[in-house]
Design a protein around this motif. Structure first.
Motif, PDB file in Angstrom:
ATOM      1  N   CYS A 112       0.842  -1.196   0.000  1.00  0.00           N
ATOM      2  CA  CYS A 112       0.000   0.000   0.000  1.00  0.00           C
ATOM      3  C   CYS A 112       0.877   1.245   0.000  1.00  0.00           C
ATOM      4  N   ARG A 167       0.616   5.212   4.854  1.00  0.00           N
ATOM      5  CA  ARG A 167      -0.608   5.785   5.435  1.00  0.00           C
ATOM      6  C   ARG A 167      -0.300   7.063   6.235  1.00  0.00           C
ATOM      7  N   ASP A 183      -6.142   6.347   8.061  1.00  0.00           N
ATOM      8  CA  ASP A 183      -5.964   5.173   7.195  1.00  0.00           C
ATOM      9  C   ASP A 183      -5.952   5.543   5.715  1.00  0.00           C
ATOM     10  N   ARG A 204      -9.585   3.562   1.710  1.00  0.00           N
ATOM     11  CA  ARG A 204      -8.672   2.619   2.357  1.00  0.00           C
ATOM     12  C   ARG A 204      -7.931   1.797   1.303  1.00  0.00           C
ATOM     13  N   CYS A 205      -6.804   1.300   1.679  1.00  0.00           N
ATOM     14  CA  CYS A 205      -5.969   0.546   0.745  1.00  0.00           C
ATOM     15  C   CYS A 205      -6.606  -0.794   0.387  1.00  0.00           C
TER      16      CYS A 205
END
Length: 524
Positions: free
Chosen positions: A92, A95, A139, A202-203
Motif C-alpha cells: 500500500c 498511510r 488510514d 482505504r488501501c
C-alpha cells in the motif's frame, strides 16, 4: 451540305484508328518498367496488440492533449526491457498514521543520513493535509507530502523511493501492461463524485485494480513520488489519482510528470521499495507489508506497435485530427493499391515529355493553366538519369501520373505506404539521421531515387522519409486559397519531424524546387 458516304466512312475510320492508337499508347505506358509495391489499407482492430489498444484509448481523449504538455517527451519513448534484481515493494501507499508517527520519531532522533542531498537547510518533514477533514484520515494515503519528505521517510525505514524505471516495472510487469491491472481501463477506483472522498479510500478496497502480484492502488487514489535515474535528477510523480482527469490517461503506467521537489498536493503520496526483505520500522514497531517482485526482465515504455503516441508527441494540429481518425481505420474504404517503389526518375520523366501526345495536353488536369510547360530545368542534362525528377510542379506531376496509367497518391495513401507497420518513420519509431537523406547528412543534392538505405518500409518502399518531398493529390487550406499537400522530408529539411508519416507541407500547385518530386500509385 452533307459529306459523301465514302468520305464519312473514311472519317469514321480515321477517328476509330486514332482512338485505338491512343488507347494502345496509353495502355503501353501503363506497362512501362514501373517497379511497384502492393499496399493494403486495413483498419487497426482493438485486438491487434497493446499498441493498438493504447491508440484507441488516446484517440478517445485527444482533447486532453491540448494541455497535458508534460507528457510529450514520454509519448515517443519506445518500449524496452530492463533487468531488475529481487525487490520488495510496499503493498500500500504509506498511510497518514505512519507518516505522523515518523514525524514524532524524527523530532526525537534526527538521524543525519536520511535527508536528500539537495534538501534545503532547516527543512521540516510534514504533511500539508494534517488538518484536512477528509484527506487527513489516518488510514488514508499520506498526502500533501513533498519529495524531500517521502525520500527521508523511505531512507529512515531501511528502504528508498523507487526509481522511475522501477516504478514502471512494478506497474507494467514482465508483460508490459498498459495499466497496473491490465490493458483495459477500469473505472471502479473512482466510486465517489467528490475527489476528496476518492483520495481518502482505504488501501485495497478495489482488488480488481491490483497488479497480478497484489500491489494496491498504483493507478488510482493518489499519484506517487519516484526519484530520477540519478540522485541529482528531477523527481517525478506516477500513476492516476482521485482528481486529475481523464482518468483513462493519467492512470496509464507510462505517463508520469516531472515536478519540483517541494511540490505538495492532497492527491500525491508515495510508497517505498527495499533491496532486501525489510525489518521492523522504528516508529511503528512492525515490518511494513510488502510484495516481493521477482528478479527478471520487465517491459516498460510505449508499445512499439502504437502509432498515435508519436503523433501526439510531435504536436497535434487541428488539421491532423482527421489523419488520426483515418489511421485507426474509421473513415477510409478498405482496399489496396500499388505504389511506385521509388520516386519517379529523370529517365522516366524524360519518356513522358518526349511523348508527342503529351504536347497536345491529352493527360493534363482540366484546370491546368493555359500554356503550361512540363519541361524541367534539367531537361538538357543527360547525366544522373536515376536522380529523382525534381523541379516539377503539381500540374506536371499530375499529368505524368495520368500518362503512366496511374494517379498521384492521396495524403492518406502516402501515409499508409510510409507506415505499413504502424511506425512513426518508414523504418521504425526512432529517428536515425543515418537512414534518410535529410539535412543531417548535409547533402548538396538528392541521391539516386533507386538507392536503398535505411530509409525503407517493411514493404520495400524506399526514400519516403527523405531525399525529396513528394506531391500528393490532396488539398489543404492555405491562407485565403488552397494548396496541394506535399509529404515526406528531403535533403534540405531536418529529418526528425519531416521524415515522420504525419509531416505535411502545403504548397501552391505551381511551386517547383530541386528538393520536390513525386511518385505514382496504381489502382489494383
Amino acid at each position: 451540305m452533307t459529306l459523301p458516304s465514302a468520305l464519312r466512312h473514311l472519317l469514321v475510320a480515321v477517328i476509330v484508328i486514332a482512338l485505338s492508337v491512343f488507347s494502345l499508347y496509353k495502355l503501353r505506358t501503363a506497362f512501362y518498367d514501373f517497379d511497384t509495391v502492393r499496399v493494403s489499407v486495413s483498419k487497426i482492430e482493438s485486438n491487434q496488440g497493446r499498441g493498438a489498444q493504447l491508440d484507441e484509448i488516446l484517440i478517445q481523449h485527444l482533447y486532453a492533449f491540448g494541455h497535458i504538455h508534460s507528457f510529450d517527451p514520454i509519448l515517443s519513448k519506445s518500449e524496452y526491457e530492463i533487468q531488475l534484481p529481487p525487490l520488495w515493494v510496499d503493498r500500500c501507499e504509506v498511510r497518514q498514521k505512519s507518516f505522523y508517527a515518523f514525524e514524532k520519531w524524527y523530532a526525537n532522533h534526527q538521524p543525519p543520513d536520511i535527508a536528500h542531498p539537495d534538501q534545503p537547510k532547516k527543512w521540516t518533514y510534514k504533511s500539508a493535509s494534517r488538518d484536512h477533514k477528509i484527506s487527513g484520515r489516518l488510514d488514508a494515503p499520506a498526502n500533501g507530502i513533498s519529495y524531500y519528505d517521502a525520500y527521508a521517510y523511505c531512507q529512515a525505514s531501511g528502504g528508498r523511493l523507487p526509481r522511475r524505471d522501477e516504478w514502471l516495472a512494478i506497474a507494467s510487469g514482465s508483460e508490459g501492461r498498459l495499466y497496473p491491472w491490465g490493458n483495459s481501463f477500469n473505472s471502479e477506483g473512482w466510486p465517489y463524485l467528490d475527489p476528496r472522498l476518492n483520495a481518502a479510500q482505504r488501501c485495497g478496497v478495489h482488488k480488481e485494480m491490483d497488479t497480478p502480484q497484489g500491489i494496491h492502488n498504483l493507478g488510482n487514489v493518489a499519484s506517487e513520488w519516484t526519484q530520477g535515474m540519478r540522485l541529482d535528477a528531477e523527481p517525478s510523480i506516477h500513476g492516476g489519482n482521485a482528481f486529475n482527469k481523464p482518468y483513462q490517461i493519467y492512470s496509464l503506467n507510462n505517463f508520469y510528470r516531472t515536478v519540483r521537489p517541494n511540490y505538495r498536493s492532497p492527491y500525491v503520496s508515495f510508497r517505498c521499495v527495499y533491496d532486501n526483505q525489510p525489518d521492523k520500522i522504528a516508529w511503528t514497531n512492525a515490518a511494513p507489508e510488502t510484495v516481493r517482485l521477482d528478479a527478471g526482465l520487465y517491459r516498460i515504455g510505449i508499445p512499439s506497435d502504437a502509432r498515435i503516441p508519436g503523433l501526439l508527441a510531435s504536436g497535434l494540429s487541428r488539421n491532423q485530427l482527421g489523419v488520426v481518425e483515418k489511421l485507426l481505420g474509421k473513415e477510409y474504404p478498405y482496399n489496396e493499391f500499388q505504389i511506385l517503389r521509388h520516386e519517379v526518375t529523370r529517365a522516366q520523366y524524360r519518356r513522358f515529355i518526349n511523348d508527342p501526345l503529351v504536347r497536345y495536353g491529352l493527360y493534363a488536369n482540366e484546370k491546368e493553366p493555359q500554356g503550361h510547360d512540363y519541361t524541367p530545368s534539367w531537361v538538357d542534362d543527360y547525366q544522373d538519369e536515376d536522380l529523382p525528377a525534381t523541379d516539377i510542379d503539381w500540374w506536371s506531376a499530375y499529368a505524368f501520373a495520368n500518362w503512366a496509367g496511374g494517379r498521384l497518391p492521396s495524403s492518406f495513401e502516402w501515409i499508409t505506404a510510409s507506415s505499413m507497420s504502424h511506425y512513426s518513420y518508414p523504418w521504425g519509431n526512432d529517428f536515425n539521421p543515418e537512414y534518410a537523406a535529410t539535412a543531417e547528412q548535409r547533402l548538396l543534392k538528392p541521391h539516386s531515387a533507386l538507392k536503398e538505405t535505411g530509409d525503407i518500409t517493411t514493404g520495400g518502399v524506399i526514400n519516403m522519409g527523405g531525399n525529396v518531398s513528394e506531391w500528393t493529390q490532396s488539398l489543404s487550406a492555405a491562407g485565403q486559397g488552397f494548396a496541394m499537400i506535399a509529404k515526406g522530408g528531403n535533403y534540405v529539411l531536418p529529418g526528425e519531424k519531416t521524415a515522420r508519416f504525419d509531416f505535411e507541407n502545403p504548397l501552391p500547385a505551381s511551386f517547383k524546387a530541386p528538393y520536390l518530386g513525386f511518385r505514382v500509385v496504381f489502382d489494383s
